[in-house]
Design an enzyme around this catalytic site. Structure first.
Site, short mmCIF file in Angstrom:
data_model
loop_
_atom_site.label_atom_id
_atom_site.label_comp_id
_atom_site.label_asym_id
_atom_site.label_seq_id
_atom_site.Cartn_x
_atom_site.Cartn_y
_atom_site.Cartn_z
N HIS A 136 0.83 -1.21 0.00
CA HIS A 136 0.00 0.00 0.00
C HIS A 136 0.87 1.26 0.00
O HIS A 136 0.65 2.18 -0.78
CB HIS A 136 -0.93 0.03 1.21
CG HIS A 136 -1.53 1.39 1.45
ND1 HIS A 136 -2.58 1.88 0.69
CD2 HIS A 136 -1.16 2.39 2.29
CE1 HIS A 136 -2.84 3.12 1.09
NE2 HIS A 136 -2.00 3.46 2.05
N HIS A 141 1.31 5.22 -2.57
CA HIS A 141 1.69 6.61 -2.25
C HIS A 141 2.90 7.14 -3.00
O HIS A 141 2.97 8.34 -3.29
CB HIS A 141 2.01 6.74 -0.75
CG HIS A 141 0.80 6.73 0.13
ND1 HIS A 141 -0.05 7.81 0.26
CD2 HIS A 141 0.28 5.77 0.93
CE1 HIS A 141 -1.03 7.52 1.10
NE2 HIS A 141 -0.86 6.28 1.53
N GLU A 182 -5.71 9.55 0.30
CA GLU A 182 -6.04 8.12 0.37
C GLU A 182 -7.13 7.69 -0.61
O GLU A 182 -7.03 6.65 -1.24
CB GLU A 182 -6.44 7.72 1.79
CG GLU A 182 -5.34 7.79 2.82
CD GLU A 182 -4.21 6.77 2.62
OE1 GLU A 182 -4.33 5.89 1.75
OE2 GLU A 182 -3.19 6.89 3.34
N SER A 201 -4.03 1.03 -4.49
CA SER A 201 -3.40 -0.20 -4.03
C SER A 201 -4.42 -1.30 -3.74
O SER A 201 -4.06 -2.36 -3.26
CB SER A 201 -2.57 0.07 -2.77
OG SER A 201 -3.40 0.51 -1.71
FE FE Z 1 -2.02 5.33 3.00
#
Ligand code: FE
Ligand code: PHE
Length: 279
Positions: A136, A141, A182, A201
């Site tokens: 993730h 990110h 997010e 993700s």
């Molecule tokens: Fe995150």
């Protein structure tokens, strides 16, 4: 470590990282030797599945820089990514044992350091994991930290977080993070696309957030976003949509102090609340 990580959503178990490894700033060395062949295989399979879903769903900026993460066959060494990343935007990634307390998180971001959890999920968690893991954090990110606008947004978010801490406004600010970094969606010329790491993700949520008629999609508006609760263990019921990263940057440029004050006494919206119905 004395300070427990703060999680606003509900969770039934404590963070699983080994915080004894971390220093006072909660960073640690990437424990590369700890990765098993199965760990590398999990990363490889996650990467393969996810990259196949990107066309038509991920924003173009993300697709363009993804190769900067390096070979997909194994969990990358963070220092290899940093060679490229620091040259591109002055950011670097640092290893952490898992979720870290807010102030530590904000401080790292304000210094252009992005914390990346170094362990990977078990094969049983292949489809869904509540806590961030290395897949993730890296896949979701790190690519957009190569984008100059997002790179600056993230640093300002960190500085804004330190300020919000003094103003008792962290929960409001954390919702902005949740619904942008997010779970943000962006309207591109070709259609709706994802730029949020939690979406990018997740195989299920990438398809759901962009393609499903079920969730509500609202234009990003600061006050509405900061008043909207979120769930950490289901797909989102509401997504907020931006038109460009520049728009996001401009929207969040002003000092939030007054906004926080005006929102403090206003009711919250439930995660699935529709715009016209009061919570
Ligand atoms: Fe995150
Ligand atoms: N402008 C915000 C403040 O004054 C800081 C911030 C910038 C927050 C970018 C989020 C993103 O608090």
């Amino acid at each position: 470590m004395g300070q427990a990580p703060v999680v606003y959503g509900q969770s039934s178990r404590p963070p699983r990282g080994d915080y004894e490894r971390a220093g006072a700033d909660f960073t640690c060395a990437q424990d590369f030797a700890a990765y098993t062949p199965q760990d590398h295989d999990t990363y490889h399979r996650l990467y393969e599945r996810q990259s196949a879903l990107l066309p038509g769903r991920a924003c173009q900026a993300f697709i363009d820089v993804l190769p900067q993460l390096g070979a997909k066959e194994r969990i990358p060494r963070f220092e290899d990514i940093n060679d490229h990343l620091s040259r591109a935007t002055g950011w670097e990634i640092v290893a952490v044992p898992g979720l870290i307390p807010e102030v530590a998180f904000f401080t790292l971001l304000a210094n252009r350091q992005f914390p990346v959890t170094d362990w990977i999920r078990t094969p049983q968690e292949f489809d869904y994991i509540v806590e961030p893991d290395v897949f993730h954090d890296l896949f979701g990110h790190v690519p957009l930290l190569f984008n100059p606008v997002i790179a600056d947004y993230m640093q300002r978010y960190g500085a804004g977080g330190l300020k919000a801490e003094h103003l008792g406004a962290c929960e409001m600010l954390s919702r902005l993070y949740w619904y942008t970094i997010e779970f943000g969606l962006i309207r591109e010329a070709q259609g709706l696309r994802a730029y949020g790491a939690g979406i990018l993700s997740s195989s299920g949520e990438l398809q759901y957030s962009v393609n499903s008629p079920k969730p509500q999609r609202l234009p990003l508006e600061l006050a509405r976003t900061m008043r909207t609760r979120y769930k950490i263990d289901t797909y989102q019921q509401t997504y907020f949509v931006i038109d460009s990263f520049e728009q996001l940057f401009a929207l969040t440029e002003p000092d939030f102090s007054q906004l926080y004050d005006s929102l403090r006494d206003q009711p919250e919206f439930a995660a699935d609340s529709t715009p016209l119905i009061s919570p």
